[in-house]
Design a protein around this motif. Structure first.
Motif, mmCIF file in Angstrom:
data_model
loop_
_atom_site.group_PDB
_atom_site.id
_atom_site.type_symbol
_atom_site.label_atom_id
_atom_site.label_comp_id
_atom_site.label_asym_id
_atom_site.label_seq_id
_atom_site.Cartn_x
_atom_site.Cartn_y
_atom_site.Cartn_z
ATOM 1 N N ALA A 164 0.837 -1.209 0.000
ATOM 2 C CA ALA A 164 0.000 0.000 0.000
ATOM 3 C C ALA A 164 0.870 1.257 0.000
ATOM 4 C CB ALA A 164 -0.931 -0.007 1.206
ATOM 5 N N ALA A 165 1.968 1.203 0.751
ATOM 6 C CA ALA A 165 2.857 2.374 0.794
ATOM 7 C C ALA A 165 3.506 2.591 -0.571
ATOM 8 C CB ALA A 165 3.915 2.185 1.873
ATOM 9 N N TYR A 166 3.988 1.511 -1.187
ATOM 10 C CA TYR A 166 4.603 1.654 -2.515
ATOM 11 C C TYR A 166 3.610 2.274 -3.491
ATOM 12 C CZ TYR A 166 8.227 -1.776 -1.033
ATOM 13 O OH TYR A 166 9.237 -2.427 -0.394
ATOM 14 N N MET B 268 10.207 0.337 9.282
ATOM 15 C CA MET B 268 10.824 0.193 10.617
ATOM 16 C C MET B 268 10.300 -1.054 11.339
ATOM 17 S SD MET B 268 9.024 3.179 12.898
ATOM 18 C CE MET B 268 7.253 3.246 13.141
ATOM 19 N N ALA B 269 9.867 -2.054 10.546
ATOM 20 C CA ALA B 269 9.208 -3.232 11.138
ATOM 21 C C ALA B 269 9.969 -3.792 12.350
ATOM 22 C CB ALA B 269 9.025 -4.309 10.087
ATOM 23 N N PRO C 7 10.338 12.576 11.472
ATOM 24 C CA PRO C 7 10.485 13.943 10.930
ATOM 25 C C PRO C 7 10.972 13.963 9.487
ATOM 26 C CG PRO C 7 11.617 13.710 13.054
ATOM 27 C CD PRO C 7 11.194 12.340 12.637
ATOM 28 N N VAL C 8 11.704 12.951 9.073
ATOM 29 C CA VAL C 8 12.360 13.045 7.761
ATOM 30 C C VAL C 8 11.717 12.189 6.670
ATOM 31 C CG1 VAL C 8 14.628 13.713 8.635
ATOM 32 C CG2 VAL C 8 14.071 11.279 8.468
ATOM 33 N N SER C 9 10.781 11.310 7.034
ATOM 34 C CA SER C 9 10.272 10.428 5.975
ATOM 35 C C SER C 9 8.889 10.831 5.499
ATOM 36 C CB SER C 9 10.266 8.971 6.422
ATOM 37 O OG SER C 9 10.033 8.882 7.776
ATOM 38 N N ASP C 10 8.567 10.435 4.272
ATOM 39 C CA ASP C 10 7.245 10.706 3.714
ATOM 40 C C ASP C 10 6.258 9.651 4.196
ATOM 41 O OD1 ASP C 10 7.741 12.966 1.695
ATOM 42 O OD2 ASP C 10 9.395 11.570 1.359
ATOM 43 N N VAL C 11 6.707 8.403 4.145
ATOM 44 C CA VAL C 11 5.826 7.318 4.572
ATOM 45 C C VAL C 11 6.648 6.278 5.332
ATOM 46 C CG1 VAL C 11 5.996 6.190 2.301
ATOM 47 C CG2 VAL C 11 4.058 5.664 3.740
ATOM 48 N N ILE C 12 6.026 5.733 6.374
ATOM 49 C CA ILE C 12 6.702 4.739 7.223
ATOM 50 C C ILE C 12 5.780 3.535 7.354
ATOM 51 C CG2 ILE C 12 7.575 4.249 9.549
ATOM 52 C CD1 ILE C 12 7.983 7.243 9.939
ATOM 53 N N LEU D 288 2.368 5.000 8.674
ATOM 54 C CA LEU D 288 2.367 6.401 9.100
ATOM 55 C C LEU D 288 2.768 7.239 7.890
ATOM 56 C CD1 LEU D 288 4.449 5.855 12.354
ATOM 57 C CD2 LEU D 288 1.954 6.102 12.219
ATOM 58 N N SER D 289 2.235 8.449 7.819
ATOM 59 C CA SER D 289 2.683 9.294 6.701
ATOM 60 C C SER D 289 2.521 10.771 7.028
ATOM 61 C CB SER D 289 1.914 8.963 5.416
ATOM 62 O OG SER D 289 0.654 9.596 5.432
#
Ligand code: PLP
Length: 430
Positions: A104-106, A202-203, A219-224, A241-242
């Motif tokens: 889903a994130a991809y 970050m699994a 703080p630095v990522s678009d999607v986690i 998370l996004s």
């Protein structure tokens, strides 16, 4: 602990028997599989509940079926707690597992055929980070970075070089078998240089991040993405998370948060598992307590002691040590393969998994390494002295790997130790 399995025993004795045997196994094993943990009774109760009966396609207050007023409360609590725990702008708690969360994130930041730069599998990455047999490798054009041959730490200059060369749409940081801290800011800088999204999986380390014992990707990522069942100690499942805003599509019809939700449902799944989502909410609440931080501190301390003790016994540790919950060992340094070591340790009820190591010359079915982790043993209350004992047992077994008598003797000692660290005390299945 309040669990009664009488009905199950009557209706399906075969499955009851499996539950009984598995509980006994979990009680009598030194569980060193780095991706496993032992959830609390509260998490188990939410998960094993009648919330499983409810169909809730959609999101809280926007469902396709009626009767969702109560699961709306639990799902909203899970969302709010996930956002609070990780200080995130948006959370989706519906992905059934880590693999679905990654898909889903991809799909939220790429189209099939787009290029993504992720960590190579033998260097620590995951199946869903572009293995050719997996949807990830079949749908997207994965390019892989790895660790430095000398120090076995992520080679950030190689990441930069590959990013400049391939101009990926997404850079992916995160791993399944990497024992060192990941410098997410360095990845962000590279993503900025090539105008890419930064995605973090970050699994493995979500629990350490929640406890602020590992650099924070939020703080630095678009999607986690993360699984909820590893160091985070929740039910089997996942979380995405996004950021709200899509940095490269500011005027699009959907912002990034909406894209994530859309790609989970209806993009990838139908009805969410509301019993599991309620259990995620419980786990997130538990992760906000001070005891959870103490637990994660102990996970890291235990990993360090186990690692140092094994080093003292002459084991070659990938990257020379650990900063997190896991240890990767090059077992060929003891003249064995990963499979031999895993089987011998298993015979003594010490559960590990064979694992590829960086630049492995062997096959994934019988690789050169084993991976050990401390989340589960730490959940049972084991500390440094138990880690030293476990290292001593591992050393004895590996040094005399064909000695089944020794394995049986150690198995009894393991059982004795385990008695002092009960799992689900009070649950008795006859
Ligand atoms: C880094 C990473 N991502 C994703 C996954 C996939 O999770 P699941 O097994 O829940 O699909 C794992 C699981 O091991 C993982 O380690």
């Amino acid at each position: 602990m309040g669990f009664n399995f009488k009905e199950l025993q009557e209706v399906d004795p075969a499955i009851y028997e499996v539950l009984k045997n598995e509980l006994n196994r979990q009680r009598n094993v030194i569980e060193l599989i780095a991706s496993e943990n032992i959830v609390s009774p509260a998490v188990l109760q939410a998960m094993g509940s009648w919330l499983t009966n409810k169909y809730s396609e959609g999101y809280p207050n926007k469902r396709y079926y009626g009767g969702n007023e109560h699961v709306d409360v639990s799902e909203q609590l899970a969302i709010d707690r996930a956002k609070q725990l990780f200080n995130a702008e948006h959370a989706n708690v519906q992905a059934h597992a880590g693999s679905q969360a990654n898909l889903a994130a991809y799909m939220s930041v790429m189209k099939p055929g787009d290029t993504i730069l992720g960590m190579s599998l033998p260097h620590g990455g995951h199946l869903t980070h572009g293995h050719p047999v997996n949807f990830s490798g079949r749908l997207f054009n994965f390019v892989h970075y790895g660790v430095d041959k000398e120090n076995e730490v992520i080679d950030i200059e190689e990441v930069r070089k590959l990013a400049l060369e391939h101009k990926p749409k997404v850079i992916l940081a995160g791993a399944s078998a990497y024992p060192r801290k990941i410098d997410f800011e360095a990845f962000r800088q590279i993503a900025d240089e090539v105008n890419a999204y930064l995605m973090v999986d970050m699994a493995h380390i979500a629990g350490l991040i929640a406890a602020k014992l590992h650099p924070d990707p939020t703080p630095v990522s678009d999607v986690i993405t993360t699984t909820t069942h590893k160091t985070l100690r929740g039910p089997r499942g996942a979380l995405i998370l996004s950021k709200q805003e899509d940095r490269f599509d500011k005027d699009g019809k959907k912002n990034l948060a909406q894209k994530v939700d859309f790609n989970v449902f209806p993009g990838m799944q139908g009805g969410p598992l509301e019993h599991v989502i309620a259990a995620k909410a419980v786990a997130f609440k538990e992760a906000m307590q001070p005891e959870f931080v103490k637990y994660q501190e102990q996970v890291i301390k235990n990993a360090k002691v186990l690692c140092d003790s094994l080093k003292d016994y002459g084991f070659r540790i990938i990257s020379g040590g650990t900063d997190n919950h896991l240890i990767l060992i090059d077992i060929t340094s003891k003249g064995l393969t990963g499979k031999d070591a895993e089987t011998a340790l298993d015979n003594a009820m010490i559960c590990t998994n064979k694992n590829m190591i960086p630049f492995d010359q062997r096959s994934p079915f019988n690789p050169s390494g084993i991976r050990l982790g401390t989340p589960a043993v730490t959940s049972r209350g084991m500390k440094e002295s138990e880690m030293k004992q476990i290292a001593e047992w591992i050393n004895k077994i590996i040094a005399d790997v064909k000695n089944t008598e020794l394995q049986q003797k150690i198995k009894q000692e393991v059982e004795e130790l385990c008695k002092g660290f009960p799992v689900y005390k009070g649950v008795e299945l006859e």
